[in-house]
Design a protein around this motif. Structure first.
Motif, PDB file in Angstrom:
ATOM      1  N   ASP A 276      46.522  51.422  48.835  1.00  0.00           N
ATOM      2  CA  ASP A 276      46.270  52.719  49.473  1.00  0.00           C
ATOM      3  C   ASP A 276      44.791  53.078  49.561  1.00  0.00           C
ATOM      4  OD1 ASP A 276      49.000  53.010  49.781  1.00  0.00           O
ATOM      5  OD2 ASP A 276      49.231  54.263  47.991  1.00  0.00           O
ATOM      6  N   ASP A 277      43.954  52.538  48.653  1.00  0.00           N
ATOM      7  CA  ASP A 277      42.521  52.844  48.662  1.00  0.00           C
ATOM      8  C   ASP A 277      41.773  52.114  49.762  1.00  0.00           C
ATOM      9  OD1 ASP A 277      42.814  54.460  46.391  1.00  0.00           O
ATOM     10  OD2 ASP A 277      42.426  52.777  45.036  1.00  0.00           O
ATOM     11  N   GLY A 278      42.287  50.966  50.184  1.00  0.00           N
ATOM     12  CA  GLY A 278      41.613  50.150  51.184  1.00  0.00           C
ATOM     13  C   GLY A 278      41.838  48.676  50.892  1.00  0.00           C
ATOM     14  N   THR A 279      40.910  47.854  51.336  1.00  0.00           N
ATOM     15  CA  THR A 279      41.007  46.407  51.154  1.00  0.00           C
ATOM     16  C   THR A 279      39.994  45.961  50.119  1.00  0.00           C
ATOM     17  OG1 THR A 279      41.693  46.142  53.455  1.00  0.00           O
ATOM     18  CG2 THR A 279      40.867  44.173  52.317  1.00  0.00           C
ATOM     19  N   TYR A 280      40.502  45.378  49.037  1.00  0.00           N
ATOM     20  CA  TYR A 280      39.654  44.841  47.975  1.00  0.00           C
ATOM     21  C   TYR A 280      39.437  43.356  48.233  1.00  0.00           C
ATOM     22  CZ  TYR A 280      40.618  49.056  45.257  1.00  0.00           C
ATOM     23  OH  TYR A 280      40.717  50.353  44.827  1.00  0.00           O
ATOM     24  N   VAL A 281      38.198  42.914  48.187  1.00  0.00           N
ATOM     25  CA  VAL A 281      37.881  41.495  48.300  1.00  0.00           C
ATOM     26  C   VAL A 281      37.052  41.156  47.071  1.00  0.00           C
ATOM     27  CG1 VAL A 281      36.871  39.675  49.716  1.00  0.00           C
ATOM     28  CG2 VAL A 281      37.858  41.699  50.827  1.00  0.00           C
ATOM     29  N   THR A 282      37.589  40.249  46.248  1.00  0.00           N
ATOM     30  CA  THR A 282      36.970  39.973  44.952  1.00  0.00           C
ATOM     31  C   THR A 282      36.723  38.482  44.768  1.00  0.00           C
ATOM     32  OG1 THR A 282      37.148  40.444  42.585  1.00  0.00           O
ATOM     33  CG2 THR A 282      39.158  39.781  43.699  1.00  0.00           C
ATOM     34  N   GLU A 283      35.766  38.188  43.900  1.00  0.00           N
ATOM     35  CA  GLU A 283      35.464  36.804  43.571  1.00  0.00           C
ATOM     36  C   GLU A 283      36.721  36.058  43.149  1.00  0.00           C
ATOM     37  OE1 GLU A 283      31.485  36.047  41.242  1.00  0.00           O
ATOM     38  OE2 GLU A 283      32.467  37.844  40.443  1.00  0.00           O
ATOM     39  N   ASN A 284      36.750  34.795  43.427  1.00  0.00           N
ATOM     40  CA  ASN A 284      37.829  33.948  42.959  1.00  0.00           C
ATOM     41  C   ASN A 284      37.829  33.979  41.433  1.00  0.00           C
ATOM     42  OD1 ASN A 284      39.338  31.670  42.080  1.00  0.00           O
ATOM     43  ND2 ASN A 284      39.013  30.689  44.067  1.00  0.00           N
ATOM     44  N   PRO A 285      38.959  34.324  40.781  1.00  0.00           N
ATOM     45  CA  PRO A 285      38.993  34.416  39.317  1.00  0.00           C
ATOM     46  C   PRO A 285      38.542  33.137  38.605  1.00  0.00           C
ATOM     47  CG  PRO A 285      41.002  35.305  40.260  1.00  0.00           C
ATOM     48  CD  PRO A 285      40.229  34.679  41.381  1.00  0.00           C
ATOM     49  N   GLU A 286      38.691  31.997  39.261  1.00  0.00           N
ATOM     50  CA  GLU A 286      38.259  30.736  38.659  1.00  0.00           C
ATOM     51  C   GLU A 286      36.747  30.674  38.474  1.00  0.00           C
ATOM     52  OE1 GLU A 286      39.869  27.616  41.074  1.00  0.00           O
ATOM     53  OE2 GLU A 286      41.919  28.318  40.799  1.00  0.00           O
ATOM     54  N   TRP A 287      35.998  31.485  39.192  1.00  0.00           N
ATOM     55  CA  TRP A 287      34.542  31.473  39.111  1.00  0.00           C
ATOM     56  C   TRP A 287      34.003  32.341  37.989  1.00  0.00           C
ATOM     57  CZ3 TRP A 287      33.791  33.188  44.865  1.00  0.00           C
ATOM     58  CH2 TRP A 287      34.269  32.193  45.720  1.00  0.00           C
ATOM     59  N   LEU A 288      34.833  33.170  37.387  1.00  0.00           N
ATOM     60  CA  LEU A 288      34.359  34.221  36.489  1.00  0.00           C
ATOM     61  C   LEU A 288      33.869  33.736  35.137  1.00  0.00           C
ATOM     62  CD1 LEU A 288      36.896  37.066  37.236  1.00  0.00           C
ATOM     63  CD2 LEU A 288      34.629  36.697  38.195  1.00  0.00           C
ATOM     64  N   GLY A 289      34.419  32.688  34.606  1.00  0.00           N
ATOM     65  CA  GLY A 289      33.967  32.196  33.307  1.00  0.00           C
ATOM     66  C   GLY A 289      34.024  33.259  32.221  1.00  0.00           C
ATOM     67  N   GLY A 290      35.114  34.041  32.178  1.00  0.00           N
ATOM     68  CA  GLY A 290      35.276  35.048  31.138  1.00  0.00           C
ATOM     69  C   GLY A 290      34.757  36.428  31.500  1.00  0.00           C
ATOM     70  N   ARG A 291      34.094  36.581  32.651  1.00  0.00           N
ATOM     71  CA  ARG A 291      33.608  37.902  33.055  1.00  0.00           C
ATOM     72  C   ARG A 291      34.716  38.701  33.717  1.00  0.00           C
ATOM     73  NH1 ARG A 291      30.211  37.914  37.257  1.00  0.00           N
ATOM     74  NH2 ARG A 291      30.886  35.886  37.895  1.00  0.00           N
ATOM     75  N   GLY A 292      34.581  39.984  33.707  1.00  0.00           N
ATOM     76  CA  GLY A 292      35.495  40.848  34.444  1.00  0.00           C
ATOM     77  C   GLY A 292      36.797  41.119  33.719  1.00  0.00           C
ATOM     78  N   VAL A 293      37.197  42.372  33.748  1.00  0.00           N
ATOM     79  CA  VAL A 293      38.460  42.783  33.146  1.00  0.00           C
ATOM     80  C   VAL A 293      39.583  42.438  34.117  1.00  0.00           C
ATOM     81  CG1 VAL A 293      39.748  44.782  32.296  1.00  0.00           C
ATOM     82  CG2 VAL A 293      37.278  44.652  31.946  1.00  0.00           C
TER      83      VAL A 293
END
Length: 191
Positions: free
Chosen positions: A143-160
């Motif tokens: 409902d807020d809009g379109t979220y486009v986020t980094e591929n989770p495989e790239w995070l290396g433990g970052r991000g909740v």
């Protein structure tokens, strides 16, 4: 190994961000205004009230006016400064937007907070989303809009919850934060 003095600003910022997100998730009441209240875990920041400002009255974005003033003040109080950059989505530059990196410029560290906001038209938003997805970014629509986020495989433990850098494309705007949860702190520039 870092000493107590080097960890103190990071602990304070962690407390600020966690408290900000917890407070923002509960949602402000109409009478609520941004405020800072000291607690054992550090300052607690209330989410800003969101009011629609006609495009003709929207001030130019700055690193201090796209996030709650209390958050900017808290970053400044622990010695953080901001590095302002043009708002970019891949190869697309949004000239009327801003991207801000808050951090301690006295030490080399990847411990920074990134916030951005820009006006965007529908065609440019579609092109930007297409480019991000082609590069491996993930899309979620709600409902807020379109979220486009980094591929989770790239995070290396970052991000909740597996969300790192995230764009939120809404009606006539795009926001950016270093985690999806931090997007709640970004809003249209306030006067």
């Amino acid at each position: 190994m870092s000493g107590p003095r080097e960890r103190a600003p990071l602990v304070a910022v962690g407390g600020i961000l966690i408290a900000s997100l917890l407070t923002a998730c509960s949602g402000p009441t109409p009478e609520t205004v941004p405020s800072v209240a000291e607690s054992a875990a550090g300052p607690t920041i209330a989410a800003p009230e969101t009011t629609a400002t006609p495009a003709s009255e929207t001030p130019d974005p700055t690193c201090e006016n796209i996030i709650p003033q209390a958050t900017a003040d808290d970053f400044t109080s622990i010695g953080w400064v901001t590095q302002q950059e043009p708002f970019r989505i891949g190869a697309i530059a949004l000239e009327e937007g801003i991207q801000c990196k808050w951090g301690d410029q006295k030490i080399a560290s990847d411990r920074v907070q990134i916030f951005g906001w820009a006006p965007i038209d529908e065609a440019t938003a579609a092109t930007a989303q297409k480019e991000l997805v082609a590069s491996g970014w993930k899309v979620e629509v709600d409902d807020d809009g379109t979220y486009v986020t980094e591929n989770p495989e790239w995070l290396g433990g970052r991000g909740v919850d597996g969300y790192g850098l995230t764009y939120l494309f809404g009606d006539g705007f795009v926001k950016l934060a270093d985690t999806r949860q931090s997007l709640i702190l970004v809003d249209a520039p306030r006067g």
